[in-house]
Design an enzyme around this catalytic site. Structure first.
Site, PDB file in Angstrom:
ATOM      1  N   GLY A   1      40.704  38.324  43.106  1.00 10.90           N
ATOM      2  CA  GLY A   1      42.020  37.701  43.295  1.00 10.90           C
ATOM      3  C   GLY A   1      41.956  36.520  44.245  1.00 10.90           C
ATOM      4  N   SER A   2      42.417  35.361  43.818  1.00 11.21           N
ATOM      5  CA  SER A   2      42.212  34.170  44.637  1.00 11.21           C
ATOM      6  C   SER A   2      43.029  32.994  44.098  1.00 11.21           C
ATOM      7  CB  SER A   2      40.719  33.819  44.663  1.00 11.21           C
ATOM      8  OG  SER A   2      40.173  33.933  43.368  1.00 11.21           O
ATOM      9  N   ARG A   3      42.661  31.792  44.555  1.00 15.27           N
ATOM     10  CA  ARG A   3      43.408  30.577  44.210  1.00 15.27           C
ATOM     11  C   ARG A   3      42.429  29.414  44.117  1.00 15.27           C
ATOM     12  NH1 ARG A   3      48.774  28.456  47.069  1.00 15.27           N
ATOM     13  NH2 ARG A   3      48.579  26.197  46.824  1.00 15.27           N
TER      14      ARG A   3
END
EC number: 4.1.1.65
Length: 219
Positions: A187-189
């Protein structure tokens, strides 16, 4: 750069092997000792399957020509707008993509070009849907230059859960549009800063597919 074409990202191998070994060990203990190992064995089996799913590394067909910017990540567009990019202190068109734990987390080059600079910044771990994450979270960035001399910046941002950024590319490397160059775990950006004048082809909330979704056309 290293070979990144395996169907499962190599960074997932230790996790997969560990969970699979635990599943097998607990299943064998339950079989031979007649103890209640079924529930934990099942749990580790589910973790094994999820980890294989998380680190999947599918092939992608990249559309358009060398002026076509493709998404560097699977996910959802959560920011669009003109900003000052803090590393270069230049003004760019910014697109931010949020990757949930269910997205493919392998990142791909949005354009073909040379890595003219790279930077790593230690930081905090805000939820990546919070815009503060772009400026205060741990991040790894690359400055890319096209054959036409246009520059853009692509930044992997760690989040509340994702605290391990992997970047295969380094200064001096040449990247091909759609080529795998890194990943972020769990999970990240990803923030991409495009030259002013780029024709943006995505909208807020749009789903993206790395290497396939067209973000825009360079000026």
């Amino acid at each position: 750069m290293r070979n990144t074409d395996t169907p499962i990202a190599v960074e997932g191998y230790p996790f997969i092997a560990g969970f699979a070994a635990a599943t097998l060990l607990l299943a064998l203990l339950g079989q031979f000792l007649h103890c209640g190992f079924f529930v934990p064995a099942t749990l580790f089996f589910v973790l094994t399957v999820f980890t294989v799913f998380f680190f999947r590394n599918p092939e992608r067909a990249t559309p358009g020509d060398e002026n076509t910017v493709v998404a560097p990540a699977d996910g959802e567009v959560i920011f669009l707008g003109k900003v000052i990019e803090p590393h270069t202190n230049g003004e760019f068109e910014k697109i931010s993509i949020f990757m949930s734990v269910f997205n493919v987390h392998v990142n791909r080059a949005p354009i073909s070009g040379k890595v003219v600079d790279g930077f790593y910044t230690k930081g905090k771990f805000f939820d990546v849907r919070d815009e503060r994450a772009s400026f205060e979270n741990e991040q790894q960035g690359l400055v890319l230059e096209t054959a036409a001399g246009l520059r853009m910046v692509v930044v992997q941002v760690a989040g509340l859960i994702a605290r391990r950024i992997v970047c295969y590319a380094k200064t001096g490397d040449s990247l091909s549009r759609g080529r795998r160059y890194g990943l972020i775990r769990f999970g990240s950006r990803l923030d991409i800063y495009l030259p002013l004048g780029t024709s943006i082809d995505v909208v807020m909330g749009q789903k993206t597919v790395a290497g396939e979704t067209v973000l825009g056309i360079l000026p």
